[in-house]
Design a protein around this motif. Sequence first.
Motif, PDB file in Angstrom:
ATOM      1  N   THR A  97    -128.929  40.776  56.217  1.00 51.71           N
ATOM      2  CA  THR A  97    -128.635  39.988  55.014  1.00 51.71           C
ATOM      3  C   THR A  97    -129.775  40.072  54.009  1.00 51.71           C
ATOM      4  O   THR A  97    -129.561  40.212  52.799  1.00 51.71           O
ATOM      5  CB  THR A  97    -128.385  38.525  55.406  1.00 51.71           C
ATOM      6  OG1 THR A  97    -127.332  38.454  56.383  1.00 51.71           O
ATOM      7  CG2 THR A  97    -127.993  37.700  54.191  1.00 51.71           C
ATOM      8  N   GLY A  98    -131.008  39.991  54.496  1.00 54.17           N
ATOM      9  CA  GLY A  98    -132.151  40.105  53.601  1.00 54.17           C
ATOM     10  C   GLY A  98    -132.271  41.476  52.974  1.00 54.17           C
ATOM     11  O   GLY A  98    -132.581  41.610  51.782  1.00 54.17           O
ATOM     12  N   VAL A  99    -132.012  42.536  53.765  1.00 51.69           N
ATOM     13  CA  VAL A  99    -132.070  43.894  53.214  1.00 51.69           C
ATOM     14  C   VAL A  99    -130.980  44.086  52.159  1.00 51.69           C
ATOM     15  O   VAL A  99    -131.196  44.733  51.125  1.00 51.69           O
ATOM     16  CB  VAL A  99    -131.923  44.922  54.350  1.00 51.69           C
ATOM     17  CG1 VAL A  99    -131.869  46.333  53.799  1.00 51.69           C
ATOM     18  CG2 VAL A  99    -133.084  44.792  55.336  1.00 51.69           C
ATOM     19  N   LYS A 100    -129.828  43.509  52.397  1.00 48.75           N
ATOM     20  CA  LYS A 100    -128.740  43.613  51.420  1.00 48.75           C
ATOM     21  C   LYS A 100    -129.102  42.926  50.111  1.00 48.75           C
ATOM     22  O   LYS A 100    -128.820  43.439  49.023  1.00 48.75           O
ATOM     23  CB  LYS A 100    -127.472  42.999  52.004  1.00 48.75           C
ATOM     24  CG  LYS A 100    -126.276  43.069  51.078  1.00 48.75           C
ATOM     25  CD  LYS A 100    -125.055  42.425  51.714  1.00 48.75           C
ATOM     26  CE  LYS A 100    -123.866  42.460  50.763  1.00 48.75           C
ATOM     27  NZ  LYS A 100    -122.681  41.798  51.371  1.00 48.75           N
ATOM     28  N   SER A 101    -129.768  41.770  50.196  1.00 45.16           N
ATOM     29  CA  SER A 101    -130.168  41.063  48.973  1.00 45.16           C
ATOM     30  C   SER A 101    -131.197  41.854  48.184  1.00 45.16           C
ATOM     31  O   SER A 101    -131.204  41.818  46.950  1.00 45.16           O
ATOM     32  CB  SER A 101    -130.722  39.688  49.341  1.00 45.16           C
ATOM     33  OG  SER A 101    -131.884  39.815  50.149  1.00 45.16           O
ATOM     34  N   VAL A 102    -132.075  42.577  48.884  1.00 41.97           N
ATOM     35  CA  VAL A 102    -133.034  43.434  48.179  1.00 41.97           C
ATOM     36  C   VAL A 102    -132.302  44.531  47.420  1.00 41.97           C
ATOM     37  O   VAL A 102    -132.663  44.885  46.293  1.00 41.97           O
ATOM     38  CB  VAL A 102    -134.048  44.037  49.173  1.00 41.97           C
ATOM     39  CG1 VAL A 102    -134.935  45.074  48.486  1.00 41.97           C
ATOM     40  CG2 VAL A 102    -134.914  42.943  49.776  1.00 41.97           C
ATOM     41  N   GLY A 103    -131.271  45.109  48.031  1.00 46.84           N
ATOM     42  CA  GLY A 103    -130.490  46.136  47.341  1.00 46.84           C
ATOM     43  C   GLY A 103    -129.772  45.617  46.117  1.00 46.84           C
ATOM     44  O   GLY A 103    -129.581  46.351  45.140  1.00 46.84           O
ATOM     45  N   GLU A 104    -129.401  44.353  46.148  1.00 49.86           N
ATOM     46  CA  GLU A 104    -128.693  43.769  44.997  1.00 49.86           C
ATOM     47  C   GLU A 104    -129.647  43.264  43.921  1.00 49.86           C
ATOM     48  O   GLU A 104    -129.236  43.037  42.789  1.00 49.86           O
ATOM     49  CB  GLU A 104    -127.816  42.618  45.491  1.00 49.86           C
ATOM     50  CG  GLU A 104    -126.690  43.078  46.424  1.00 49.86           C
ATOM     51  CD  GLU A 104    -125.934  41.906  47.018  1.00 49.86           C
ATOM     52  OE1 GLU A 104    -126.412  40.751  46.841  1.00 49.86           O
ATOM     53  OE2 GLU A 104    -124.894  42.130  47.649  1.00 49.86           O
ATOM     54  N   GLY A 105    -130.926  43.055  44.271  1.00 49.66           N
ATOM     55  CA  GLY A 105    -131.905  42.584  43.292  1.00 49.66           C
ATOM     56  C   GLY A 105    -133.014  43.601  43.085  1.00 49.66           C
ATOM     57  O   GLY A 105    -132.823  44.800  43.293  1.00 49.66           O
TER      58      GLY A 105
END
Length: 461
Positions: free
Chosen positions: A330-338
């Motif tokens: 989930t954290g890695v996905k948020s980095v990809g979106e931001g």
Amino acid sequence: MWDTYNRLTGSNLLLLLGAAGRVPGGGVWELGCHERNTCSLVCRRWRAVDSRSRQRLVLLARSDASPFLPPLLRRFSSVSVLSLKCSRKIVSIDDQALARIPTLLGSLKKLKLKGCIDVTDDGLHAFSLHRPPLLTKLSFASCGFGAGGLVSVISKALIVCRSSGNWDPFLESLQQGGGETRSVTEIQMENVQMGDPGLVAIAAACPDLVVLYLSRASDCTDDGVSAIANSCRKLRKMHIDASSRFGSRTIGDDGVLSIATRCANLQEVVLMGIPATVGSFNVLASNCPELERMAICNTDTVGDSELAFIAAKFTALRKLCIKNCPISDTGVKSVGEGCPSLVKLKVKRCRGVTQASVSQLKLQRCSVVVSIDAGSMIFEGEGTAMAEEETGTAGGDGGGGAEGGAGDRTQGRRNNRRRSTSTSTNVVCSSRGALLLRSKFENALSLNRRSSSSSSIHAPR
């Protein structure tokens, strides 16, 4: 000698000959240190080329080498980086030998002393009287001199690594040096005994400090870090490792908050073992618009929600490193979106991160270089690949009569057992262990292929 000559064939030998005749130092760079030493014995011209082209020199600084140090440095007068190393159990060079170095190396830029326990304050003071004009960095490790000698030689950077004794009195003596210490722009203190009095002294004596590395200092707290923040407003790089040799955590979120509030020019922040929270991250994002590099390591307070906050708020962030933190896909996905300016992401020892999220991030952000430690990922594809290979081999055997059908059913039951075992097993290990297991999996897979092919060849007809 002849082994080196035999290796000097083709372009290397031609370059060396050309360097000796026309372009001094041009081709010697093709050779290693041992080959250069051997070639310098061939003739005077090659010796001169080697002498003029050397820029770095590492010497054993034992006491019996002191008589040979002046002629050696006169030969390599173009050296700009000099390292003198000695075991602390052996008598090292003395003050007289150190004092002659600046008179022999006028182009010296960096000097490193390690284990020179017989060099005293008097030697450093004599060195400073003839300090080379280009000297910008001095590095000392496990040496025997004290505060008085260091004050006389400090120019722009002070690096102290694993040096015994209490360093607070020395740092406090910096305040008595007048305006000489204002030129110090970089201080690195690693694994030393130092507390808040030392940080307060740094803040008072070095207001133009740009780089601060504070790693495993024994007695530093948030008060000392706040003193740095109040005085050193030009700080651009800050590395803090709060873990000490006694296992205690002495610097907390309040210290980070004070730095973020007062040091608006920060470009790089490394926090190791510091329980940082969203509050300090929020101040960093709002007050430090030039922050481009951040590393957060060895803390339980930074999870998926904190990483999502970083991804949303730090728009100028270009490089991000997360190590040994409780983050997941989930954290890695948020980095990809931001993080719109991100060019590199490094994740190490975060066991909640799987290969699926990494692959998705690479597809989503093609321009971002993703570096994931093998020990951070759970390998789910290896067992599945083995199961598919086993299934394909069993299907390829075909059926020819009742005996062949019975063999297929037996092989199928074996494959089912292997498939159920392999697909439900997750392996979490370090990077070296992961590479070892990967090679063992590949070897096992190749052996299974060979055994299956041999059984199909020798099957009864």
